[in-house]
Write a protein that holds these residues in place. Structure first.
Motif, PDB file in Angstrom:
ATOM      1  N   LEU A  42       5.843  -1.119   5.206  1.00 25.76           N
ATOM      2  CA  LEU A  42       5.644  -0.991   6.650  1.00 25.76           C
ATOM      3  C   LEU A  42       5.485  -2.345   7.320  1.00 25.76           C
ATOM      4  N   VAL A  43       5.642  -3.407   6.576  1.00 26.56           N
ATOM      5  CA  VAL A  43       5.625  -4.763   7.119  1.00 26.56           C
ATOM      6  C   VAL A  43       6.779  -5.524   6.498  1.00 26.56           C
ATOM      7  N   GLN A  44       7.102  -6.670   7.078  1.00 23.92           N
ATOM      8  CA  GLN A  44       8.185  -7.480   6.541  1.00 23.92           C
ATOM      9  C   GLN A  44       7.833  -7.953   5.139  1.00 23.92           C
ATOM     10  N   PRO A  45       8.667  -7.615   4.134  1.00 24.68           N
ATOM     11  CA  PRO A  45       8.348  -8.032   2.764  1.00 24.68           C
ATOM     12  C   PRO A  45       8.615  -9.507   2.552  1.00 24.68           C
ATOM     13  N   ASP A  46       8.135 -10.000   1.416  1.00 24.97           N
ATOM     14  CA  ASP A  46       8.336 -11.402   1.077  1.00 24.97           C
ATOM     15  C   ASP A  46       9.806 -11.666   0.749  1.00 24.97           C
ATOM     16  N   PRO A  47      10.302 -12.842   1.106  1.00 21.99           N
ATOM     17  CA  PRO A  47      11.682 -13.181   0.736  1.00 21.99           C
ATOM     18  C   PRO A  47      11.798 -13.469  -0.754  1.00 21.99           C
ATOM     19  N   VAL A  90      10.926 -12.361  11.293  1.00 20.93           N
ATOM     20  CA  VAL A  90      10.852 -13.817  11.151  1.00 20.93           C
ATOM     21  C   VAL A  90      11.719 -14.233   9.968  1.00 20.93           C
ATOM     22  N   PRO A  91      12.860 -14.887  10.198  1.00 14.18           N
ATOM     23  CA  PRO A  91      13.664 -15.364   9.070  1.00 14.18           C
ATOM     24  C   PRO A  91      12.891 -16.411   8.269  1.00 14.18           C
ATOM     25  N   PRO A  92      13.068 -16.426   6.952  1.00 16.85           N
ATOM     26  CA  PRO A  92      12.379 -17.441   6.141  1.00 16.85           C
ATOM     27  C   PRO A  92      12.786 -18.843   6.582  1.00 16.85           C
ATOM     28  N   PRO A  93      11.851 -19.705   6.910  1.00 13.72           N
ATOM     29  CA  PRO A  93      12.198 -21.050   7.398  1.00 13.72           C
ATOM     30  C   PRO A  93      12.758 -21.918   6.281  1.00 13.72           C
ATOM     31  N   PRO A  94      13.547 -22.926   6.629  1.00 12.21           N
ATOM     32  CA  PRO A  94      14.109 -23.818   5.595  1.00 12.21           C
ATOM     33  C   PRO A  94      13.046 -24.583   4.812  1.00 12.21           C
ATOM     34  N   SER A  95      11.897 -24.792   5.412  1.00 10.60           N
ATOM     35  CA  SER A  95      10.848 -25.545   4.723  1.00 10.60           C
ATOM     36  C   SER A  95      10.112 -24.726   3.678  1.00 10.60           C
ATOM     37  N   PRO A 141       8.800   0.783  -5.798  1.00 16.30           N
ATOM     38  CA  PRO A 141       8.313  -0.083  -4.717  1.00 16.30           C
ATOM     39  C   PRO A 141       9.247  -1.262  -4.496  1.00 16.30           C
ATOM     40  N   THR A 142       9.205  -1.790  -3.293  1.00 15.98           N
ATOM     41  CA  THR A 142       9.998  -2.973  -2.974  1.00 15.98           C
ATOM     42  C   THR A 142       9.548  -4.153  -3.832  1.00 15.98           C
ATOM     43  N   TYR A 143      10.515  -4.902  -4.314  1.00 16.59           N
ATOM     44  CA  TYR A 143      10.225  -6.035  -5.186  1.00 16.59           C
ATOM     45  C   TYR A 143       9.440  -7.104  -4.416  1.00 16.59           C
ATOM     46  N   SER A 144       8.410  -7.628  -5.050  1.00 11.96           N
ATOM     47  CA  SER A 144       7.590  -8.683  -4.444  1.00 11.96           C
ATOM     48  C   SER A 144       7.450  -9.826  -5.433  1.00 11.96           C
ATOM     49  N   PRO A 145       7.934 -11.030  -5.092  1.00 14.15           N
ATOM     50  CA  PRO A 145       7.789 -12.154  -6.035  1.00 14.15           C
ATOM     51  C   PRO A 145       6.335 -12.487  -6.330  1.00 14.15           C
ATOM     52  N   ARG A 146       5.441 -12.370  -5.339  1.00 12.61           N
ATOM     53  CA  ARG A 146       4.040 -12.715  -5.581  1.00 12.61           C
ATOM     54  C   ARG A 146       3.384 -11.727  -6.544  1.00 12.61           C
ATOM     55  N   ALA A 147       3.662 -10.428  -6.337  1.00 11.43           N
ATOM     56  CA  ALA A 147       3.102  -9.446  -7.257  1.00 11.43           C
ATOM     57  C   ALA A 147       3.682  -9.620  -8.649  1.00 11.43           C
ATOM     58  N   ARG A 148       4.955 -10.003  -8.709  1.00  9.17           N
ATOM     59  CA  ARG A 148       5.578 -10.221 -10.024  1.00  9.17           C
ATOM     60  C   ARG A 148       4.971 -11.442 -10.710  1.00  9.17           C
ATOM     61  N   ALA A 149       4.735 -12.512  -9.921  1.00 11.16           N
ATOM     62  CA  ALA A 149       4.203 -13.732 -10.521  1.00 11.16           C
ATOM     63  C   ALA A 149       2.770 -13.534 -10.996  1.00 11.16           C
ATOM     64  N   GLN A 150       1.971 -12.820 -10.195  1.00 10.35           N
ATOM     65  CA  GLN A 150       0.593 -12.605 -10.584  1.00 10.35           C
ATOM     66  C   GLN A 150       0.454 -11.476 -11.589  1.00 10.35           C
ATOM     67  N   PHE A 182      16.868 -13.309   0.188  1.00 10.95           N
ATOM     68  CA  PHE A 182      16.973 -11.876   0.451  1.00 10.95           C
ATOM     69  C   PHE A 182      15.630 -11.326   0.912  1.00 10.95           C
ATOM     70  N   VAL A 183      15.694 -10.499   1.982  1.00 10.85           N
ATOM     71  CA  VAL A 183      14.532  -9.760   2.461  1.00 10.85           C
ATOM     72  C   VAL A 183      14.929  -8.295   2.501  1.00 10.85           C
TER      73      VAL A 183
END
Length: 486
Positions: free
Chosen positions: A73-78, A158-163, A306-315, A145-146
């Motif tokens: 229900l919110v924008q997922p992590d890129p 909010v598109p992921p910024p280049p930084s 569930p939608t893939y989340s890099p942070r949840a995968r890393a932790q 990818f989002v």
């Protein structure tokens, strides 16, 4: 356990097209590979790597995996992925089951590999929530990818910024590097060359390319027919080759009805230029007839992942889980994905076997139809030969009758000519006979005249002694008497 190295350039010619890729590879990559073999990498490990990426080789796509995804229900992590999504698949939506239903899914998502997020009709989870299409961006030789999600109408994407530094995800099973200009894109049409991307404005539904022709080279692009969906942007419009370098946020767009797909002749597989307007709505675009039949597989399970989340995968954690439970849950998800892939491969093999049986049956039926057609053709040919023989016999009979008629006519004409000749000869004989008779008569008359003259001369001579008239006068008197008698 040694982490999997980054892929090297695929071909020698690819070195002529280098791109600089600087990526910070965190524990997500190591954990993704370690979970498949039961290993757990330390959570604090971070790896920086520089590599040069060349043009991708053209490799056939692997069998697709299809799942239902539970959108957040919110924008997922890129997610930063080393390979491009495969070409789109064909998934025709059924009629909406209820008023207000929204078609979600129907695009390529990420679950440690590119998987097909199957489409389905859903109701918005909350009032005034709208469906936000997935986001693909070609950045530094990889893909940002989002996943698609439910978002509030007044909340900007909010598109992921280049930084933003992202850990690169290495696809299980490999794939093709993205080929095309930098910026936002959607996957190519069904049947296209893997790795190609189609530049498109932000918010474009990937399904808009389903009815487009397959492409084999860079060049296809998508254009919105309106450009009023950029908010708080600097020196940019929502064009085909947009980038996120100067875009801070984008409102959820609902006022675009059509998009234009353009491709030059050198980009399409048919070698023909293409331009067409298609509906911007995903369910309308997905319902258009596709030029390449590449059906999307049906998920083997109705349970949504569930939608893939890099942070949840890393932790390795989700809220309320301890590391052991997270590790076990991750193993279960990986095993489920593996089992699902195996089932889908078995289904694909069974479908291929069934297709082969159908093709063999169709081939046999076609052979039977061809044999029946040949028999009918042979029968027609035999009938045609018999008819030809009958026609030839009838022609010979007519020729014989004509010949007999001509011979009879000639005989009648010969007989008539003989009769005419005989009649002519008879007339000639009669004429000759008549002429001879006339000639005889004239000779007789001449002889009679000669005798008469002789007698007259004799009488005249004897009379001369007795008649004192001149002899000539006497002769004339006799001729006059003779003429009077005649």
């Amino acid at each position: 356990m040694t982490p999997r190295p980054f892929p090297r350039p695929l071909t020698p010619s690819a070195a002529r097209l280098p791109r600089r890729l600087t990526a910070v590879a965190a524990v997500a990559t190591v954990t993704a590979l370690a979970a498949l073999s039961g290993c757990v990498a330390p959570a604090h490990t971070r790896v920086s790597a520089d590599m040069r990426v060349g043009a991708p080789a053209w490799t056939p796509p692997p069998p697709p995996v299809s799942v239902y995804v539970e959108p957040p229900l919110v924008q997922p992590d890129p997610v930063f992925i080393d390979t491009a999504p495969p070409p789109m698949l064909v998934e025709v939506p059924p009629p909406p089951p209820f008023a207000g239903a929204v078609w979600t899914g129907g695009y390529w998502g990420w679950q440690s590999r590119w998987v097909w997020c199957a489409g389905r009709w859903s109701a918005p989870p909350r009032p005034d929530y709208v469906w936000v299409q997935p986001y693909y961006e070609h950045r530094d030789g990889a893909v940002v990818f989002v996943s698609g999600y439910w978002g509030a109408r007044d909340v900007a994407f909010v598109p992921p910024p280049p930084s933003l530094h992202l850990a690169i995800e290495v696809a299980i099973g490999g794939g093709s590097r993205p080929v095309g200009p930098m910026g936002v894109f959607v996957p190519p049409p069904p049947g296209s060359r893997p790795g190609l991307i189609v530049p498109a404005p932000i918010g474009t539904a990937p399904a808009v390319v389903v009815s487009a022709p397959p492409v084999v080279n860079v060049g296809m692009r998508i254009q919105h027919n309106v450009t009023n969906n950029i908010n708080n942007s600097v020196n940019t419009t929502n064009n085909t080759y947009n980038t996120t370098n100067n875009v801070t946020n984008v409102r959820n767009v609902t006022n675009i009805t059509n998009v234009t797909i353009v491709a030059p002749a050198g980009a399409t597989a048919s070698g023909k230029a293409f331009q067409n307007n298609v509906p911007a709505a995903a369910h309308l675009a997905a319902a258009l007839p596709a030029q390449v039949h590449a059906p999307a597989p049906v998920p083997t399970s109705t349970a949504a992942v569930p939608t893939y989340s890099p942070r949840a995968r890393a932790q390795g954690l989700t809220p309320g889980q301890d590391p052991q439970q997270a590790q076990q849950a991750q193993r279960q998800r990986d095993q489920q994905l593996h089992d699902q892939q195996m089932r889908e491969q078995q289904q694909a093999q069974q479908a291929q076997h069934d297709q082969q049986l159908r093709e063999q049956q169709a081939q046999r039926e076609q052979q039977m139809r061809d044999q029946a057609h040949r028999d009918q053709q042979a029968q027609r040919d035999q009938q045609a030969r018999d008819q030809q023989l009958r026609d030839q016999q009838a022609q010979r009979d007519r020729q014989m009758r004509d010949q007999q008629s001509r011979e009879q006519q000639m005989q009648r004409e010969d007989a008539q000519r003989r009769q005419e000749q005989q009649a002519q000869q008879g007339q000639q004989r009669e004429q000759a006979q008549h002429q001879r008779e006339q000639q005889v008569q004239r000779q007789q008359e001449q002889q009679a005249r000669d005798r008469g003259r002789a007698e007259a001369a004799a009488r005249a001579a004897s009379q001369a002694h007795r008649d004192p008239r001149h002899p000539d006068d006497k002769e004339r008197d006799k001729e006059k008497q003779q003429e009077r008698r005649e």
